[in-house]
Design a protein around this motif. Structure first.
Motif, PDB file in Angstrom:
ATOM      1  N   SER A  62       0.939  -1.348   0.012  1.00  0.00           N
ATOM      2  CA  SER A  62      -0.071  -0.071  -0.010  1.00  0.00           C
ATOM      3  C   SER A  62       0.963   1.176   0.004  1.00  0.00           C
ATOM      4  CB  SER A  62      -0.809   0.038   1.162  1.00  0.00           C
ATOM      5  OG  SER A  62      -1.940  -1.177   1.238  1.00  0.00           O
ATOM      6  N   ASP A  63       0.243   2.077  -0.658  1.00  0.00           N
ATOM      7  CA  ASP A  63       0.883   3.591  -0.606  1.00  0.00           C
ATOM      8  C   ASP A  63       2.334   3.822  -0.791  1.00  0.00           C
ATOM      9  OD1 ASP A  63      -2.045   4.490   0.055  1.00  0.00           O
ATOM     10  OD2 ASP A  63      -1.664   3.824   2.314  1.00  0.00           O
ATOM     11  N   VAL A  64       2.538   3.293  -2.031  1.00  0.00           N
ATOM     12  CA  VAL A  64       4.104   3.569  -2.475  1.00  0.00           C
ATOM     13  C   VAL A  64       4.403   5.054  -3.019  1.00  0.00           C
ATOM     14  CG1 VAL A  64       6.044   2.633  -3.707  1.00  0.00           C
ATOM     15  CG2 VAL A  64       3.939   0.992  -2.603  1.00  0.00           C
ATOM     16  N   PRO A  65       5.040   5.782  -2.654  1.00  0.00           N
ATOM     17  CA  PRO A  65       5.180   7.116  -3.278  1.00  0.00           C
ATOM     18  C   PRO A  65       5.616   6.927  -4.695  1.00  0.00           C
ATOM     19  CG  PRO A  65       6.250   6.893  -0.938  1.00  0.00           C
ATOM     20  CD  PRO A  65       5.916   5.540  -1.303  1.00  0.00           C
ATOM     21  N   ALA A  66       5.410   8.094  -5.260  1.00  0.00           N
ATOM     22  CA  ALA A  66       5.883   8.208  -6.919  1.00  0.00           C
ATOM     23  C   ALA A  66       7.098   8.260  -6.740  1.00  0.00           C
ATOM     24  CB  ALA A  66       5.559   9.427  -7.402  1.00  0.00           C
ATOM     25  N   GLY A  67       7.903   7.126  -7.872  1.00  0.00           N
ATOM     26  CA  GLY A  67       9.314   7.141  -7.809  1.00  0.00           C
ATOM     27  C   GLY A  67      10.098   6.305  -6.658  1.00  0.00           C
ATOM     28  N   LYS A  68       9.225   5.824  -5.658  1.00  0.00           N
ATOM     29  CA  LYS A  68       9.879   4.965  -4.437  1.00  0.00           C
ATOM     30  C   LYS A  68       9.502   3.440  -4.940  1.00  0.00           C
ATOM     31  CE  LYS A  68      11.322   8.548  -2.818  1.00  0.00           C
ATOM     32  NZ  LYS A  68      12.681   9.177  -2.501  1.00  0.00           N
ATOM     33  N   THR A  69      10.242   2.632  -4.014  1.00  0.00           N
ATOM     34  CA  THR A  69       9.780   1.414  -3.717  1.00  0.00           C
ATOM     35  C   THR A  69       9.193   0.937  -2.782  1.00  0.00           C
ATOM     36  OG1 THR A  69      11.938   0.701  -2.951  1.00  0.00           O
ATOM     37  CG2 THR A  69      11.840   0.471  -5.229  1.00  0.00           C
ATOM     38  N   GLY A  70       8.410  -0.041  -2.336  1.00  0.00           N
ATOM     39  CA  GLY A  70       7.704  -0.591  -1.299  1.00  0.00           C
ATOM     40  C   GLY A  70       8.148  -2.097  -1.218  1.00  0.00           C
ATOM     41  N   THR A  71       7.936  -2.497  -0.042  1.00  0.00           N
ATOM     42  CA  THR A  71       8.257  -3.806   0.097  1.00  0.00           C
ATOM     43  C   THR A  71       6.957  -4.677   1.105  1.00  0.00           C
ATOM     44  OG1 THR A  71       9.490  -3.729   2.354  1.00  0.00           O
ATOM     45  CG2 THR A  71      10.802  -3.764   0.079  1.00  0.00           C
ATOM     46  N   ALA A  72       7.084  -5.960   0.850  1.00  0.00           N
ATOM     47  CA  ALA A  72       6.216  -6.845   1.597  1.00  0.00           C
ATOM     48  C   ALA A  72       6.649  -8.198   1.703  1.00  0.00           C
ATOM     49  CB  ALA A  72       4.674  -6.857   1.045  1.00  0.00           C
ATOM     50  N   THR A  73       5.964  -9.052   2.277  1.00  0.00           N
ATOM     51  CA  THR A  73       6.391 -10.426   2.331  1.00  0.00           C
ATOM     52  C   THR A  73       5.312 -11.226   1.886  1.00  0.00           C
ATOM     53  OG1 THR A  73       8.037 -10.188   3.911  1.00  0.00           O
ATOM     54  CG2 THR A  73       7.324 -12.607   3.851  1.00  0.00           C
ATOM     55  N   ALA A  74       5.227 -12.253   0.914  1.00  0.00           N
ATOM     56  CA  ALA A  74       4.248 -13.162   0.784  1.00  0.00           C
ATOM     57  C   ALA A  74       4.469 -14.428   1.434  1.00  0.00           C
ATOM     58  CB  ALA A  74       4.361 -13.649  -0.894  1.00  0.00           C
ATOM     59  N   ARG A  75       3.237 -15.106   1.888  1.00  0.00           N
ATOM     60  CA  ARG A  75       3.394 -16.200   2.930  1.00  0.00           C
ATOM     61  C   ARG A  75       2.454 -17.054   2.400  1.00  0.00           C
ATOM     62  NH1 ARG A  75       4.237 -17.535   8.295  1.00  0.00           N
ATOM     63  NH2 ARG A  75       2.320 -18.383   9.346  1.00  0.00           N
ATOM     64  N   SER A  76       2.766 -18.622   2.070  1.00  0.00           N
ATOM     65  CA  SER A  76       1.961 -19.693   1.617  1.00  0.00           C
ATOM     66  C   SER A  76       0.909 -19.742   2.509  1.00  0.00           C
ATOM     67  CB  SER A  76       2.923 -20.861   1.415  1.00  0.00           C
ATOM     68  OG  SER A  76       3.405 -21.449   2.643  1.00  0.00           O
ATOM     69  N   THR A  77      -0.359 -20.231   1.984  1.00  0.00           N
ATOM     70  CA  THR A  77      -1.600 -20.614   2.745  1.00  0.00           C
ATOM     71  C   THR A  77      -1.195 -21.954   3.564  1.00  0.00           C
ATOM     72  OG1 THR A  77      -2.474 -21.774   1.159  1.00  0.00           O
ATOM     73  CG2 THR A  77      -2.924 -19.333   1.225  1.00  0.00           C
ATOM     74  N   HIS A  78      -0.308 -22.583   3.372  1.00  0.00           N
ATOM     75  CA  HIS A  78      -0.127 -23.969   4.154  1.00  0.00           C
ATOM     76  C   HIS A  78       1.438 -24.354   3.628  1.00  0.00           C
ATOM     77  CE1 HIS A  78      -1.162 -24.946  -0.290  1.00  0.00           C
ATOM     78  NE2 HIS A  78      -0.223 -25.888  -0.145  1.00  0.00           N
ATOM     79  N   ASN A  79       1.914 -25.313   4.551  1.00  0.00           N
ATOM     80  CA  ASN A  79       3.237 -25.797   4.517  1.00  0.00           C
ATOM     81  C   ASN A  79       3.435 -26.420   3.409  1.00  0.00           C
ATOM     82  OD1 ASN A  79       3.064 -25.053   7.342  1.00  0.00           O
ATOM     83  ND2 ASN A  79       3.650 -27.102   8.050  1.00  0.00           N
ATOM     84  N   LEU A  80       4.573 -26.107   2.639  1.00  0.00           N
ATOM     85  CA  LEU A  80       5.093 -26.502   1.359  1.00  0.00           C
ATOM     86  C   LEU A  80       6.230 -27.324   1.890  1.00  0.00           C
ATOM     87  CD1 LEU A  80       4.487 -23.466  -0.842  1.00  0.00           C
ATOM     88  CD2 LEU A  80       2.634 -25.312  -0.479  1.00  0.00           C
ATOM     89  N   SER A  81       6.471 -28.433   0.765  1.00  0.00           N
ATOM     90  CA  SER A  81       7.539 -29.255   1.081  1.00  0.00           C
ATOM     91  C   SER A  81       8.677 -29.297  -0.220  1.00  0.00           C
ATOM     92  CB  SER A  81       7.374 -30.666   1.693  1.00  0.00           C
ATOM     93  OG  SER A  81       6.463 -31.230   0.538  1.00  0.00           O
ATOM     94  N   GLY A  82       9.789 -29.568  -0.146  1.00  0.00           N
ATOM     95  CA  GLY A  82      10.729 -29.705  -0.908  1.00  0.00           C
ATOM     96  C   GLY A  82      11.253 -28.346  -1.457  1.00  0.00           C
ATOM     97  N   GLU A  83      11.785 -28.405  -2.605  1.00  0.00           N
ATOM     98  CA  GLU A  83      12.285 -27.131  -3.345  1.00  0.00           C
ATOM     99  C   GLU A  83      11.019 -26.428  -3.965  1.00  0.00           C
ATOM    100  OE1 GLU A  83      14.777 -25.509  -7.259  1.00  0.00           O
ATOM    101  OE2 GLU A  83      15.045 -27.734  -6.432  1.00  0.00           O
TER     102      GLU A  83
END
Length: 156
Positions: free
Chosen positions: A124-145
């Motif tokens: 949300s709300d990333v200023p013009a010309g700037k970067t923003g960050t977040a983290t995606a998280r799986s909905t369940h446990n994932l195994s392997g690569e």
């Protein structure tokens, strides 16, 4: 009559069992339970992926006046968190001339390229010309690569 004779020859009347036949029966029973468990897990995994995909589609569909911004998104390297969920960092660059938000769909795949999960993360709300960050998280446990890709990204 022939059926009765064949059934009688199969040991139906013999109540003694050998250790080998007990072991074979136990192995067959364990195999049947394992097959049922695997089928159940596969059905649960398919249901989880379908549910996550539907939720991702719903969340992306809520974005009004979004502009495709996939080229403005970079993902980090997926890692497994302490709770078993897979996480990946997201960096978005706002190339617009005003503050914008981003909806980023992250697609998690196994080493064979098969879809194993998908999530939508809002930056949300990333200023013009700037970067923003977040983290995606799986909905369940994932195994392997696990590999992560940007499925879709909307700037709005």
């Amino acid at each position: 009559m022939l059926t009765a004779a064949l059934t009688g020859c199969s040991g139906g009347g013999n109540t003694s069992t050998t250790p080998a036949s007990k072991a074979a029966s136990a192995v067959a029973s364990a195999g049947a339970r394992a097959t049922a468990a695997i089928s159940s897990l596969a059905a649960q995994a398919t249901e989880a992926i379908s549910s996550a995909t539907a939720e991702a589609g719903r969340r992306l569909g809520e974005v009004k006046n979004g502009i495709e911004a996939k080229d403005d998104v970079q993902l980090g390297t997926p890692a497994t968190a302490a709770d078993g969920r897979t996480t990946v960092g997201i960096t978005v660059k706002n190339t617009a001339d005003s503050t914008k938000s981003f909806a980023v769909q992250v697609v998690f795949k196994d080493s064979g390229g098969k879809l194993v999960d998908t999530v939508v993360v809002t930056v949300s709300d990333v200023p013009a010309g700037k970067t923003g960050t977040a983290t995606a998280r799986s909905t369940h446990n994932l195994s392997g690569e696990v590999k992560a890709e940007v499925g879709s990204a909307l700037r709005y």
